[in-house]
Scaffold this active site. Sequence first.
Site, PDB file in Angstrom:
ATOM      1  N   VAL A 157       0.870  -1.247   0.057  1.00  0.00           N
ATOM      2  CA  VAL A 157       0.055  -0.055   0.002  1.00  0.00           C
ATOM      3  C   VAL A 157       0.655   1.248   0.010  1.00  0.00           C
ATOM      4  CG1 VAL A 157      -1.778  -1.033   1.259  1.00  0.00           C
ATOM      5  CG2 VAL A 157      -0.135  -0.030   2.599  1.00  0.00           C
ATOM      6  N   GLU A 158       0.231   2.393  -0.093  1.00  0.00           N
ATOM      7  CA  GLU A 158       0.572   3.780  -0.317  1.00  0.00           C
ATOM      8  C   GLU A 158       2.047   3.792  -1.398  1.00  0.00           C
ATOM      9  OE1 GLU A 158       1.739   5.684   3.299  1.00  0.00           O
ATOM     10  OE2 GLU A 158      -0.470   5.592   4.164  1.00  0.00           O
ATOM     11  N   GLY A 159       1.828   3.124  -2.499  1.00  0.00           N
ATOM     12  CA  GLY A 159       3.062   3.081  -3.322  1.00  0.00           C
ATOM     13  C   GLY A 159       3.626   1.844  -3.264  1.00  0.00           C
TER      14      GLY A 159
END
Length: 815
Positions: free
Chosen positions: A496-498
């Site tokens: 997640v988050e990149g």
Amino acid sequence: MTLILFLVALAGLLYVMRRESGAKPAIGVMAVVGVLSLFLASGWLAFVLLAGAAVTAVAGLPQFRQSWLTPRVFAMFKKVAPKVSDTEKVALEAGTVGWDGELFTGRPDWHNLLINRHTGLSEEEQAFVDDQCAQAISMCNAWDLAVERADLPKELWDFLKKEKFFGMIIPKEYGGLGFSAKAQTAVLQKLAANEMLMVTVGVPNSLGPGELLVKYGTEEQKDYYLPRLADGREVPCFGLTGPRAGSDATSLPDTGIVCKQEVDGKEVVGIRLNFEKRWITLAPVATVVGLAFRMFDPDGLLGDTKDYGITCALIPRDTEGMEIGRRHCPIGSPFMNGPIKGKDVFIPLDYIIGGQEMAGQGWRMLVECLSVGRCITLPSGAAGAAAYAVGTAGGFTRIRRQFNTPVAEMEGVQAPLARIAAKTYIAQAAVNHTANMIDRGEKPAVPSAILKYHLTEFQREILTDAMDVHGGKTVTLGPRNYLGIGYSGAAVSITVEGANIMTRSLMIFGQGAIRCHPYVLKELAAKDNDDIKAFDEAFFGHAGLIFGNAARAFTQALGLGKADVPFDSASRKYAQALARFSSAFGLCADAAMTTLGGELKMRELISARLGDMLANLYLASMVLKNWHETQPVDGEKELMQYSLAYLLHRTELALDEFLQNLPNRPVALALRAITLPLGCRWDAPHDDLARKLARSITTDTPVRNKLMAGAWTTDGEGTVENPVARYNGLLKDYDKAEQLYRKATKAYAKGELPMTALHPEERFEAALEAGVFSKEEADFMRQYEEVVLEMLTVDDFPFDEFARNRETLIDHNPA
């Protein structure tokens, strides 16, 4: 004499280049030595030096080069310079450049790193971490949350709302806690003993409606929503990613069409939304949804703009047409996460965060907020999980005995224990000191990518090592297993988050190469503005930097002219090595950009290795800063040395792999001769250090206590027993227990105890009867071994426990 003068010229030029003194001193060195050579030595050397001085004067002095060389270079640069898209421009302009920029220069100024000391938390913040956070985590049992409930208990939800855990970033004037970035990271490190709790608290305080409203919301939006978000009356989520827009968030296909619709008998201009989002944390329980979409105005109801671009709006849960409430099941830790869909959802224009004037500003808003949130939430969770692993893995390996000795004394176990200790130390230094930078006003875009990638990878590696040293204890799931669920959930942080693959391959160096470089952004701006004077200044400053980095990298690799660094004798050589590798990195970065040009975007493995160099240098800097600012405890010097040796070894390895794979082989060979003239010299940390680190976290030492200072180590606040607290209690009594273990083992070997006394408890009773133990010693060992056995015990369940559908059970042993 010819050789002497040649060496004098070479030394003089290297000195001038190292200092980036410009063309005039270089011309002076070549002219003076050239004239001396003409009279005292070889005419050929004189010719070469005087010719070099003349060429340098024509090409290096502004009054000469600007009339003939600069225009030609500028014309060529316009043709080969990579085109920067509008999306990339937003990302490049977001955030600030700090220490990451210093590392790009090849001559980092340590004053800029050390000037802002980490001053710790306020009394209010520290009390919250010690009290409210300890109480919250003590209400969590991983098995109960992940398997029995698939949710936090109601009393914990109520506690989190009452104590304003969801309002850490909301200013006090709106009813929030108004905590510093340092406090946020301390809270999340404490809560990281349970992944579900950490995520539940972290996400509303990271990228989401709260932060967007604080920075961009209208006064009406702030006044209404922020108090409600702070006290939990509103639970937020933010819908960005979807089935076709994950890492490439700018390609999201969700649309918002400006239109007119009748509302309560009146015609209203608003936006008709159609969207499908997935993987949205807190969506199943959210009361208000932040939504990113592509906004269009085909009928020109708002003006001449047809495509506004990415826009962010805030939508109440009960808005007609929105489908919300279903859940995904994240691997390992089923925190609240789910899809959101909308079909012809009509919202008024004032739902746009910041109002109509912020239409189309969504990507900039998200990127600016993400640079801070990515530095805090997942990296802090990783550092906290690492500290928890120190406590559990260190304690377990000391009390777990095989072959009549603690497994912590076995070298095969000591190696992963040392890695756990060092990566925890690095992670804590990185998150704490980067958070301090944020509190000083920085928005560290590139460090956020470094921390997100490397610290979540550390978390995965640390938990793998911790699982390995626990053996069967943590591969058997149940209420007693304090690692297994967190281990299986580590993949979530990686994704997640990149996603980490993208972050390493594209973001760390890809963003830093332009954003942090002292001259590239200036060169591109000069091209866009057709400003030849600005280009001349930037380009030839860039050329001086290249020569300077080459000189610094070469001489320092030979041990000459080591950097002057403000560190003590224990850490000085590591800081000097960091300065040397900074020069090598800067030189290699320029070589890659020059030889590959726009193709570098597609050569992701080249970019990744340059990013690895930059990241390891940044992490090593944070360790050095931490060592410099904090009071070392006994044994911490070895921990610092292991950590820095590990990071510098990885830096050199990345440099070597970059040179092996750079497509332009002549340039690669030249770079190798400059940056690694003596080959690779930084070995992995030695076994002696590994043994010391392993012992330091498996016994009651200042190092173990310091690494766990921010973790959940207390017991008694809630209903759940803390395994770290139990291990800490065992380790405090370990020296006494170990003497008695040996005493009983020796008596058994001599035949003083019955041969059937194989269990420790039986042996202790026999030792008491035989007079080998006193009553006090026997009582002590009974109590000690009772706790040991409890910590070694795993859970078992009824045969039909795991079948969700009891009708599918097979009776394998019919009567």
